[in-house]
Enzyme design. Sequence first.
Site, PDB file in Angstrom:
ATOM      1  N   ASP A 400      63.624  -0.148  41.108  1.00  0.00           N
ATOM      2  CA  ASP A 400      64.333   1.119  40.977  1.00  0.00           C
ATOM      3  C   ASP A 400      63.933   2.081  42.094  1.00  0.00           C
ATOM      4  O   ASP A 400      62.907   1.912  42.752  1.00  0.00           O
ATOM      5  CB  ASP A 400      64.008   1.747  39.617  1.00  0.00           C
ATOM      6  CG  ASP A 400      65.132   2.612  39.081  1.00  0.00           C
ATOM      7  OD1 ASP A 400      65.970   3.052  39.893  1.00  0.00           O
ATOM      8  OD2 ASP A 400      65.176   2.845  37.858  1.00  0.00           O
ATOM      9  N   GLU A 403      65.802   3.904  47.254  1.00  0.00           N
ATOM     10  CA  GLU A 403      66.355   4.641  48.418  1.00  0.00           C
ATOM     11  C   GLU A 403      65.321   5.476  49.191  1.00  0.00           C
ATOM     12  O   GLU A 403      65.547   5.692  50.378  1.00  0.00           O
ATOM     13  CB  GLU A 403      67.545   5.502  47.965  1.00  0.00           C
ATOM     14  CG  GLU A 403      67.249   6.595  47.008  1.00  0.00           C
ATOM     15  CD  GLU A 403      67.293   6.116  45.563  1.00  0.00           C
ATOM     16  OE1 GLU A 403      67.079   6.965  44.694  1.00  0.00           O
ATOM     17  OE2 GLU A 403      67.500   4.928  45.295  1.00  0.00           O
ATOM     18  N   ASP A 473      72.919   5.802  39.243  1.00  0.00           N
ATOM     19  CA  ASP A 473      73.027   6.479  37.952  1.00  0.00           C
ATOM     20  C   ASP A 473      74.324   7.276  37.864  1.00  0.00           C
ATOM     21  O   ASP A 473      74.335   8.515  37.862  1.00  0.00           O
ATOM     22  CB  ASP A 473      71.827   7.407  37.754  1.00  0.00           C
ATOM     23  CG  ASP A 473      70.502   6.652  37.764  1.00  0.00           C
ATOM     24  OD1 ASP A 473      70.516   5.425  37.539  1.00  0.00           O
ATOM     25  OD2 ASP A 473      69.461   7.289  38.002  1.00  0.00           O
TER      26      ASP A 473
END
Length: 805
Positions: A400, A403, A473
Amino acid sequence: MKQVLILAIILVLFLSPLKAQTWQKTGSGIKATISQIDLEIQFFSPSIARIIKAPEGRPFSKESLSVIKTQQQTAFSAKQQSGALHLKTENLTVSLDLQSGQVSFYSGAGALLLREKAGSATFTPFNDSGNPTYQVRQAFTLDNDEAIYGLGQQQTGKMVQRNLTLNMIQGNTDDYIPFFQSVKGYGIFWDNYSPTLFSDTLSSTTFQSEVGDGIDYYFLYGANADGVIRGMRDLTGQAPMFPLWTYGYWQSKERYKSQTEVVDVVKKYRELGVPIDGIIQDWQYWGNNYLWNAMEFLTPEFNNPQRMVDEVHQLNAHMAISIWNSFGPHTKPYRDLEKIGALMDFTTWPMSGSDRWPPNFDYPSGVRVYDPYHPKARDIYWKHLNAGIFSLGMDGWWLDSSEPDHHQFKPSDLDNKTYLGSFRKVRNAFPLMTVGGLYDHQRAASTDKRVFILTRSGFAGQQRYGANTWSGDVVASWEALRNQISAGLNWSLCGIPYWNSDIGGFFLWNYPKKLEDPEYRELYVRWLEFGAFCPMMRSHGTDAPREIYQFGKKGDKAYDAIEKFIRLRYRLLPYIYSTSWQVTAHQSSMMRALVMDFPKDARVWDINDQYLFGQSLLIAPVTQPMYIKQVVQNRDTSYVEDFQTVKTKETYLPSGADWYDFWTGEKQEGGKQVSKEAPLDILPIYVKAGSILPIGPEVQFAEEKKWDHLEIRVYPGADGQFVLYEDENDHYHYEKGAFSTIAFDWNNNKKTLTIQDRGGSFPGMLQNRTFHIVLVGARHGVGEHQSARPDRIIPYTGKKTELQF
């Protein structure tokens, strides 16, 4: 006059050699100096050229993070003519204007593909954290009506990437790759990792990067989209195989709060008889935020993680777990990384040490992002992950915030030092480096399990690291569902074949009643139907659980539709797994924008809500509500389900092929719009004429049954071929040739189906099997579960068989 003429001739003869020496041939191309710019053209293959530019006298060299291909000996000719230098290979001509330095690209047949905008290469001096360098810019001139694709994934719903500006810096739901490909059959990869501005107007198409010692880009000619993707993978790496089970159904949520809950979810699916293969444990199994991403189970609710993993395996399911790219200050990885200076200093998630919302900044978490560019940091990352989690038998990773999360952004944050220089210089390659570190270390540690990494961001080359990128998300809405389609397709057109989204959307902010909202239940079902035709079928989100039994029981419309499409996914596993082999072995794509297969039909260029799944199935997701009715009572407005009238969905069938309705077998001509009834449990699906579609058995998990009685559906109307691929379903033995293929060839004129000799072998391979051949037409009611009545039942022992119909 005669003397003047003689003098002019002498001057021409004297100056010509000087002009000729403004360029020189190298082993792979040429070098030149024009208008105070040192320029180099290098051929990496007959179809790939690299263009490098730097200010005169400033040597430029770099080791690419994305490109792993080395220059190969490429035959080319160099011919100077009319003030231009023409470099010609078998497939490509690159022309250099010796006056302006403008570079143009032509196909082998001489058609102009693309040219730089003359004089647009600029180098603006820039101080990057004390390092003198440049901000670099290059513009190109495209045809006004030229469609281009790629540039990563954005949540805009745009299919064609023209007339826009993108500030390319990795985010949660926007992932950027400085690559685009054209409907004309070429691609451009701008090999720069700093924040980059991409802009496209009628006059120019421009890349402008914040940091670069020079301009560095690759031109790839493939003649079509598949060819361009083949070139991109040739440059940046091939996509390895995932295990078969990863193509089954995945269940997840934010978050399961105990190991008992994790196991009970899988047990419930088994009790209900609904197939499942993957369960995911989300964050905070490590405890409080000061222990963020400790890579250990530190809470009482997960007091025996080995037992949890074992119980999931005993239920014939697999497990993946959330891991992050940042660490809390009380963790072992944090301490080890701090010792080597491999932690960066900017605000990331979580911002507070308290779990309460909103964040309490009186108690800063102290969580810091690690430096994945540092080889020793990647070693430390794996050391703790291996000891704390992989050793338990964990099957996959949910990497997760890759980035990574960057909150309260300040430009000075990019001054952070990494192993490769400033964070600014390499910012956008962060996901590539962290995913690559995980993949490389697991491959070195074990070959028993193929690496599977679900991750939230990506960059050029990430396909070589066993990663499937999800779209972040996203907030649930019908518009968001529609936007996922073009996001996934443009991602795939960058050469990265594996993508998915949170089925149902991550946040339910638009639906305060959550699962009690009939519109959300309909949205969830339609999103799941779309997810059944993505490279990964994964339900996940926050605000409300998403397991099938949260949507009612058998006999309820939402429940039944969900179960139907999960089962359909499993029936299609032979098709999906064989398609994944085409991705690995032949650089194909699983999610295919219609322009890939029908570039001559201009009507498909900008279609953003249809696509091909593999090369046979046209998918047209339903992206608007159909079965909701507004009710006003006592001035209060509410919505209820209304299934009294079956609504329809319009779909465009591309020209150049005939199409079959997947559900009914009805045949339609291409090049027209068709209407299809779409009750809640029907998604318009059309099969291209000439397709051969293998249908597998009803199973509860991917490997429950052998594929010894496959149904083979043949869709007449054009010649076609399908290659059935099989291997051990996991391990990397396939890389050494441990697999088998069976080719099916349909000759439409002769009405013959030839099942070729089986090629290859592997341990446990079926020696004998039976194929149930169905020649699809309107007389066959080919449904989603029930097998159609076979036209022929053929025993197969691996030897060539020809059937006449």
